[in-house]
Structures are given as C-alpha cells and as structure tokens.
Design a protein around this motif. Sequence first.
Motif, short mmCIF file in Angstrom:
data_model
loop_
_atom_site.label_atom_id
_atom_site.label_comp_id
_atom_site.label_asym_id
_atom_site.label_seq_id
_atom_site.Cartn_x
_atom_site.Cartn_y
_atom_site.Cartn_z
N PRO A 64 -18.42 -63.69 16.20
CA PRO A 64 -19.65 -62.96 15.87
C PRO A 64 -20.49 -62.60 17.10
O PRO A 64 -21.02 -61.49 17.17
N ALA A 65 -20.59 -63.50 18.09
CA ALA A 65 -21.43 -63.20 19.26
C ALA A 65 -20.84 -62.04 20.06
O ALA A 65 -21.57 -61.15 20.52
N ARG A 82 -16.79 -70.87 6.59
CA ARG A 82 -18.17 -71.35 6.72
C ARG A 82 -19.18 -70.25 6.36
O ARG A 82 -18.81 -69.08 6.23
N THR A 103 -23.25 -68.82 7.56
CA THR A 103 -24.23 -68.92 8.65
C THR A 103 -25.60 -68.52 8.13
O THR A 103 -25.74 -67.47 7.48
N ALA A 104 -26.59 -69.37 8.41
CA ALA A 104 -27.97 -69.02 8.08
C ALA A 104 -28.50 -68.20 9.25
O ALA A 104 -28.62 -68.71 10.36
N ALA A 150 -7.51 -62.22 26.47
CA ALA A 150 -7.43 -62.20 27.93
C ALA A 150 -6.66 -63.42 28.41
O ALA A 150 -6.85 -64.52 27.87
N GLY A 160 -23.15 -66.76 23.26
CA GLY A 160 -22.63 -67.59 22.17
C GLY A 160 -22.14 -68.93 22.67
O GLY A 160 -22.65 -69.48 23.66
N GLU A 161 -21.12 -69.47 21.99
CA GLU A 161 -20.67 -70.83 22.30
C GLU A 161 -20.01 -70.96 23.66
O GLU A 161 -19.77 -72.07 24.11
N GLY A 165 -27.35 -72.22 16.29
CA GLY A 165 -26.24 -71.80 17.15
C GLY A 165 -26.02 -70.30 17.26
O GLY A 165 -26.19 -69.71 18.34
N LEU A 166 -25.65 -69.65 16.15
CA LEU A 166 -25.35 -68.22 16.25
C LEU A 166 -26.63 -67.40 16.42
O LEU A 166 -26.61 -66.33 17.02
N ASN A 167 -27.75 -67.93 15.89
CA ASN A 167 -29.01 -67.21 16.10
C ASN A 167 -29.32 -67.09 17.59
O ASN A 167 -29.75 -66.04 18.07
C1 LIG Z 1 -20.56 -76.66 10.63
C2 LIG Z 1 -21.28 -75.59 11.39
C3 LIG Z 1 -22.30 -74.87 10.75
C4 LIG Z 1 -23.02 -73.90 11.46
N1 LIG Z 1 -24.03 -73.23 10.85
C5 LIG Z 1 -24.77 -72.34 11.56
C6 LIG Z 1 -25.88 -71.65 10.95
O1 LIG Z 1 -26.19 -71.83 9.77
N2 LIG Z 1 -26.59 -70.77 11.72
C7 LIG Z 1 -26.27 -70.53 13.03
O2 LIG Z 1 -26.95 -69.72 13.69
N3 LIG Z 1 -25.22 -71.14 13.62
C8 LIG Z 1 -24.46 -72.03 12.91
N4 LIG Z 1 -23.40 -72.65 13.51
C9 LIG Z 1 -23.01 -72.25 14.88
C10 LIG Z 1 -22.14 -70.98 14.82
O3 LIG Z 1 -21.08 -71.19 13.93
C11 LIG Z 1 -21.61 -70.68 16.23
O4 LIG Z 1 -22.72 -70.54 17.10
C12 LIG Z 1 -20.85 -69.34 16.24
O5 LIG Z 1 -19.77 -69.34 15.36
C13 LIG Z 1 -20.33 -69.09 17.63
O6 LIG Z 1 -19.83 -67.78 17.70
P1 LIG Z 1 -19.14 -67.26 19.03
O7 LIG Z 1 -18.79 -65.83 18.76
O8 LIG Z 1 -19.95 -67.60 20.20
O9 LIG Z 1 -17.83 -68.18 19.17
P2 LIG Z 1 -16.50 -68.23 18.30
O10 LIG Z 1 -16.80 -68.03 16.86
O11 LIG Z 1 -15.79 -69.45 18.74
O12 LIG Z 1 -15.70 -66.94 18.78
C14 LIG Z 1 -15.03 -66.89 20.00
C15 LIG Z 1 -13.95 -65.85 19.85
O13 LIG Z 1 -13.33 -65.65 21.10
C16 LIG Z 1 -11.95 -65.57 20.92
N5 LIG Z 1 -11.30 -65.93 22.19
C17 LIG Z 1 -11.13 -67.17 22.72
N6 LIG Z 1 -10.46 -67.08 23.89
C18 LIG Z 1 -10.23 -65.76 24.10
C19 LIG Z 1 -9.59 -65.04 25.13
N7 LIG Z 1 -9.04 -65.64 26.20
N8 LIG Z 1 -9.51 -63.68 25.03
C20 LIG Z 1 -10.07 -63.04 23.96
N9 LIG Z 1 -10.68 -63.68 22.94
C21 LIG Z 1 -10.77 -65.02 23.03
C22 LIG Z 1 -11.63 -66.54 19.78
O14 LIG Z 1 -10.42 -66.20 19.16
C23 LIG Z 1 -12.83 -66.28 18.87
O15 LIG Z 1 -12.59 -65.21 17.98
C24 LIG Z 1 -22.68 -73.62 12.82
C25 LIG Z 1 -21.64 -74.33 13.44
C26 LIG Z 1 -20.96 -75.31 12.73
C27 LIG Z 1 -19.86 -76.07 13.42
#
Ligand SMILES: Cc1cc2nc3c(=O)[nH]c(=O)nc-3n(C[C@H](O)[C@H](O)[C@H](O)COP(=O)(O)OP(=O)(O)OC[C@H]3O[C@@H](n4cnc5c(N)ncnc54)[C@H](O)[C@@H]3O)c2cc1C
Length: 390
Positions: free
Chosen positions: A16-17, A44, A46-47, A132, A284-285, A297-299
């Motif tokens: 999502p990020a 899951r 997300t709020a 990548a 993001g993460e 987290g995602l916010n």
């Molecule tokens: C139980 C739980 C409940 C949550 N509830 C909430 C909530 O209610 N509200 C909120 O704001 N946050 C919530 N969060 C946090 C939120 O889920 C995370 O912040 C969010 O999913 C992170 O998104 P992201 O895109 O940063 O990372 P990810 O979702 O991990 O996405 C990373 C992406 O990068 C890709 N990737 C990895 N390596 C490579 C590479 N080398 N090349 C290309 N692509 C690659 C992966 O395949 C993946 O698709 C929750 C987390 C948990 C564990």
Amino acid sequence: MGQTFETQVAVVGGGPAGLVAGCLLAVSGVPTVLAAAPPPADTRTTALMASSLAILGRLGVWPALAAKSGALKKLRIADDSRSLIRAPEALFDASELGLTAFGHNIENIHLLAALRAKAEKTPNLQIVPSPAVSVVPGPDNVRISLTSGDSIHARLVVGADGANSICRQAADIAAKTRDYPQAALTLNFSHSRPHHSVSTEFHRRGGPLVVVPLPDNRSSVVLVNTPGEVERLAGLTDAALGVEIESMTHGLLGTITPDRARGQRRLGTLTVDSFGRNRVALVGEAGHVLPPIGAQGLNLGIRDAAEIAALAADALSRGKDPGAAELLDGYDRARRADAAPRQIAIDLLNRSLIADFLPFDAGRALGIWALTALPPLRREIMRRGLALAG
Ligand SMILES: Cc1cc2nc3c(=O)[nH]c(=O)nc-3n(C[C@H](O)[C@H](O)[C@H](O)COP(=O)(O)OP(=O)(O)OC[C@H]3O[C@@H](n4cnc5c(N)ncnc54)[C@H](O)[C@@H]3O)c2cc1C
C-alpha cells in the motif's frame, strides 16, 4: 539483454505505501517507474485515519472504497488488565473534533485492488511487475536490477519494499529491530449486535485486543498475546474461537461468527537511523515498524509517501535534483518528527501492558484518567493521534 528504464524517480515495492507513493509522485507531475510484483493475498483490514483518507481522496480512490468500509465514529479504551489499579473506561467521540468519523476500516484486499487499478491508469507512472534484485546508489543516479533482467536508472529511489528492505541496505541506512514476546491474530467476523461504529481497544495483560467496525454487523479483530496463545486460538474451530472472542469482548457484540481466513504475525519494532540517504528515501515499513496499537503504521506510511512526493515534485519544478542530499535531509527531519513520538508512545504502552508491574499499571491508569477528565488534553491527543494540524 533486458530493457533499461530511465526515469526521475523509481518506487520499489507494490504494497500500500509503494502504490500510494507511485500514484502521488505521478499525479504531481514526476515521471515515475514502479517496480511492483503483485502483493501476496492479505486478509487483514486497515483503519485509515482522516489524514490518509484525504490523500486517498486526492487520488480519487476513496469514493469507491467508502461503501466497503466501516466508519469509526467513536473509539473506546477499556482497561481489561485485571490489575489492582485500573484505568476508567475512556470514550473518544469524533464529533468533539467536529468530524463525522475518526477514520474508516477497510479490508486490505479492497484497498490494494483500488490502488493498483489507479496506478495502472495514471499517466507518468509505469509499472514494471518484477521485484528488484539489486539497488546500487551512485553519485548521479541509482541503478536497479530487476529479476526480469530489466533495469531502472533513477535520480531518486523510494524504498517501499517493506521491513526487510533491500533499498535500505543499499543506502547504508542502519535499522534497529526489537522482537516482542508477542504475536497478533487477525480475522474478520459477523456479530449479532450492532457495533454502532464504535471501535474498542481492550487493554489486556498479554497485549491489546482491538475490535474495529466493518460495514453492517461485521468487524475485524487484532488480538495480541504470546505466540503460543495466538497459535492455540488460530487452531480453534470457528465456533470455539467465536466463543473465546465473545468472552474476551464481554459479549459487547453478541454472538460472534468468525470468517475462516485467519492471519498470524510476530510483533516487533524497527527504527532507522535515517529516513533518506544516498538517493534513497524510505516509506512505509521499510522505515518504521510498530505494533498494531492505535492504527498508526500505514497511516504513517501514507504520510511518508505524501511528503516525498511533494518534495520531489517541488525540486523538479525548480529544475533541481530530486535525489539531492539536502532534499533527503529535509525528508528525514520531517518524517522523524512524525514517526518517532508515535513509536515511543506505542512501545511504552505495550511494555506497560506486558510488564505486570503495578507502578506501570498506575502510570497507564493515570494517563487514561487524565484523558477522561481533561477535555482539552483529550482533544489534543485525538488531534495528534489523527495527525491533524492545529
Ligand atoms: C496485525 C496488524 C494490524 C495492522 N493494522 C493497521 C491499521 O489498522 N492501521 C494502520 O495504519 N496500519 C496497520 N498496520 C500496519 C500496516 O499493515 C503496515 O504499515 C503496512 O501494511 C505496511 O505497508 P508497506 O507498503 O510499507 O509494506 P508491505 O505491505 O510489507 O509491502 C512491501 C511490498 O514490497 C514488496 N517487495 C519486497 N521486496 C521487494 C523487492 N526487492 N522488489 C520489489 N518489491 C519488493 C513486497 O512484496 C510487498 O508487496 C497493521 C499491522 C499489523 C501487523
């Protein structure tokens, strides 16, 4: 020989990020290539709070998602720690801030599908559906090699590749991780009593249990406890798990019928020594992992995306380098100011719950009492939680 994409900005990661970052950069006029394999299935929810909804609204993806989401009009905190010193129940009402809702809870599957569809039809944004394998920052650009054999050359890389980010390693950004003795069980369920758009966070000894409204008589739950207890609960039949959740939520939502799909995840934190360096900005993460308390987290990740998109667009409009060190220093300062206090507050709250130590319980109870007794403090905390200005 693979193809080479020359671009101003590359985003690595289609979670999502990364999808929000790619779309925001492109709609701001920044030529962008997004290296994004389709993300794995995610059951899951997300709020998303007001600041995120405003950004998704700007991208035009929110109106179609709104009908699939549950509004969070009130947030309740219930101290279920069974400590000798317990906090009073605290109820936060969005109307105190003049809002109809704090945010909306949406299933990740719908959110990701809407963002991916938006990314696919956004001018200025090219999706390369390949992960990548290497990211090599140089003085003038970053060279990214993809598993397909293609490569991308970009002046700025937005690392949105999650907690194990290879972009972060390539940029020589150190990450500190801490594993918690906890895991989270996530699932969605139907219930016989209405939720009245109230989300309830039960502060239990093993960790919080958070129930968040979905449309109609449905909700999602994040249940934090020891990995062993989470494993046990995840292995129960639907009926037995329904009875356990009913008991843990004190019958608030009546009879509970869980969906089959369940997710489990070990919990921990990740902090970085910089959000941007060597032509790489983390979103993001890749830049912050928090326990799922307070829906931060995602916010945070969406605000990371908005910040780097605004900085890169501004630099290009002035004929400047979007990967310049000064730009990344500014990005680091802005994102640290937003993320660090939230990471510290959530970590402290979680530790106070698992410590089973009376002075910690007293501190937590006093904090929550102050929120119930002092409306100006409560409104300030609500504004900060939602990242609203003023
Ligand atoms: C139980 C739980 C409940 C949550 N509830 C909430 C909530 O209610 N509200 C909120 O704001 N946050 C919530 N969060 C946090 C939120 O889920 C995370 O912040 C969010 O999913 C992170 O998104 P992201 O895109 O940063 O990372 P990810 O979702 O991990 O996405 C990373 C992406 O990068 C890709 N990737 C990895 N390596 C490579 C590479 N080398 N090349 C290309 N692509 C690659 C992966 O395949 C993946 O698709 C929750 C987390 C948990 C564990």
